[in-house]
Each structure stands twice: as structure tokens, then as C-alpha cells.
Write an enzyme that holds these catalytic residues in place. Structure first.
Site, PDB file in Angstrom:
ATOM      1  N   HIS A   1       0.897  -1.123  -0.089  1.00 32.61           N
ATOM      2  CA  HIS A   1       0.033  -0.134  -0.023  1.00 32.61           C
ATOM      3  C   HIS A   1       0.871   1.373  -0.129  1.00 32.61           C
ATOM      4  CE1 HIS A   1      -3.807  -2.021   1.062  1.00 32.61           C
ATOM      5  NE2 HIS A   1      -2.923  -3.104   1.456  1.00 32.61           N
TER       6      HIS A   1
ATOM      7  N   ASP B   1      -5.681   6.022   2.085  1.00 34.76           N
ATOM      8  CA  ASP B   1      -5.973   4.547   1.511  1.00 34.76           C
ATOM      9  C   ASP B   1      -7.405   4.103   1.680  1.00 34.76           C
ATOM     10  OD1 ASP B   1      -5.977   1.560   1.680  1.00 34.76           O
ATOM     11  OD2 ASP B   1      -3.747   1.920   1.118  1.00 34.76           O
TER      12      ASP B   1
ATOM     13  N   THR C   1      -5.139   1.167  -3.603  1.00 34.56           N
ATOM     14  CA  THR C   1      -3.755   0.869  -4.153  1.00 34.56           C
ATOM     15  C   THR C   1      -3.770  -0.634  -4.437  1.00 34.56           C
ATOM     16  OG1 THR C   1      -3.410   0.320  -1.706  1.00 34.56           O
ATOM     17  CG2 THR C   1      -2.810   2.543  -2.099  1.00 34.56           C
TER      18      THR C   1
END
Length: 204
Positions: free
Chosen positions: A24, A125, A147
Site C-alpha cells: 500500500h 488509502d 492501492t
């Protein structure tokens, strides 16, 4: 030398908040570098543990007064070894409980700092949804950045349906071939069905 007043007035400031896992952090950092090259002021936020790991594994950004790193706690105890990584479920639960307040304090501190422009956007995220609370409280736009790959995103979006089908498969009420056919119908045609077949046979 840059003029502080001009910097605060002219430069948009983005705070990037990735999930603290390498898969990520890397794409978020790539996005942050691209935005920085376009003239954005970047604050990239790690958890304390992921920052220490990143110092050893990620290529350096290079010294820049307009690209900074900050850290917030993830709520987990320090690992016994630098190579240890917490279970992803533990990490998800812990950050959702313990990271909201430190993240809010960080954004507030950045907005009150005379040395950096005010935060104009948060890119987080999609799994770090606590950032949305901070955005709403402080009136800052928030963009969720996914991601991982598109197939995984589609699985998340249809997780409830997939879980029910997997339960039927384990109970012997559904054949694998019918499961794949059903998944194809629900996940539509934007992903590789060859990949889906492999995923179903190896992971469910």
C-alpha cells in the site's frame, strides 16, 4: 530561497495517508512523488513501525523542503524484531481505533504551522477510513486511493455475495464450476476470468 508567505498562499498541500503495508505504501509514495513533481507540497504519513521499515526498503525521495514525512502511532506494541510485521487484521483494527486522534492532531498542527502551507486535500488509502472523520471535521476534501489491483477491489465490493457462495461450496451445495460462473456474472467483464478461475480454486 522560497518565501514562506508566498509558499503558504500559492502551493496546494496534500497529506497522503497509506495503509501501513508495503504493497500500500509503495503505490501511494509513487502517487505522492508524481504530485510533488507537479508542484504540490506533500506530507507523507507513516505509522511509526512502517516508517522504520520503509527507511530500509524504499528508495529515497531526495531532500526537498516541500516533501516531508510524518509519523503517527498504529496502537500496536513494538515488534520483537524489525522484520516482524503485525497480522493485517490486527493492523486494520488497531489503526481504526487508535490512529484517528493522532491523525487529527497532525493535520491540525500542519494547518497551524507557519512553515508549511495549509492542508488543502487528504489522499488516504481506502482502508484508512478514519481520515474521513478528520476531513469532515476540518472541512478538507478527502480522496480515497485504492492501492491494490482491480480484481481485489471487485472482490471487496462483492464480498458478501462471494462469502455466501463460498459457504455453499464448503457445505457441498455448490460445484466450483457453478461458483465461477456465478462470480463471472456478478463481477462483470472488467477483469480476467482466467485470473478469477485460478483465484477461486486456490483461495476458496
Amino acid at each position: 530561497m522560497e518565501n514562506t508567505v508566498d509558499l503558504k498562499e500559492a502551493v496546494p498541500h496534500i497529506v497522503c495517508m497509506p495503509f501501513p503495508g508495503q504493497g500500500h505504501i509503495t503505490p501511494m509514495l509513487t502517487l505522492a512523488k508524481l504530485l510533488h513533481n507537479r508542484g504540490f507540497y506533500i506530507t507523507f504519513v507513516h505509522t511509526d513501525f512502517s516508517y522504520r521499515r520503509s527507511l530500509r526498503s524504499l528508495s529515497p525521495v531526495g531532500h526537498s523542503a516541500t516533501f516531508r514525512f510524518e509519523t503517527i502511532p498504529d496502537g500496536l506494541p513494538p515488534p520483537e524484531s524489525p522484520d516482524d510485521f503485525p497480522h493485517v487484521i490486527q493492523l486494520c483494527v488497531s489503526t481504526s481505533i487508535h490512529s484517528l486522534s493522532p491523525f487529527r492532531d497532525l493535520v491540525t498542527r500542519l494547518n497551524n504551522s507557519p512553515d508549511v502551507p495549509p492542508v488543502t486535500c487528504i489522499i488516504s488509502d481506502a482502508t484508512m477510513s478514519f481520515t474521513l472523520d478528520v476531513s469532515q471535521e476540518l472541512g478538507i476534501p478527502n480522496i480515497f486511493f485504492w492501492t491494490v489491483n482491480a480484481f481485489t477491489l471487485m472482490c471487496y465490493l462483492h464480498f458478501s455475495r462471494i462469502r455466501n457462495l463460498a459457504s455453499q461450496l464448503r457445505q457441498g451445495k455448490l460445484r466450483v464450476s457453478l461458483l465461477v460462473k456465478t462470480l463471472r456474472r456478478h463481477l462483470e467483464t472488467c477483469i480476467s476470468f482466467q485470473m478469477m478461475d485460478s483465484y477461486v480454486y486456490t483461495n476458496i
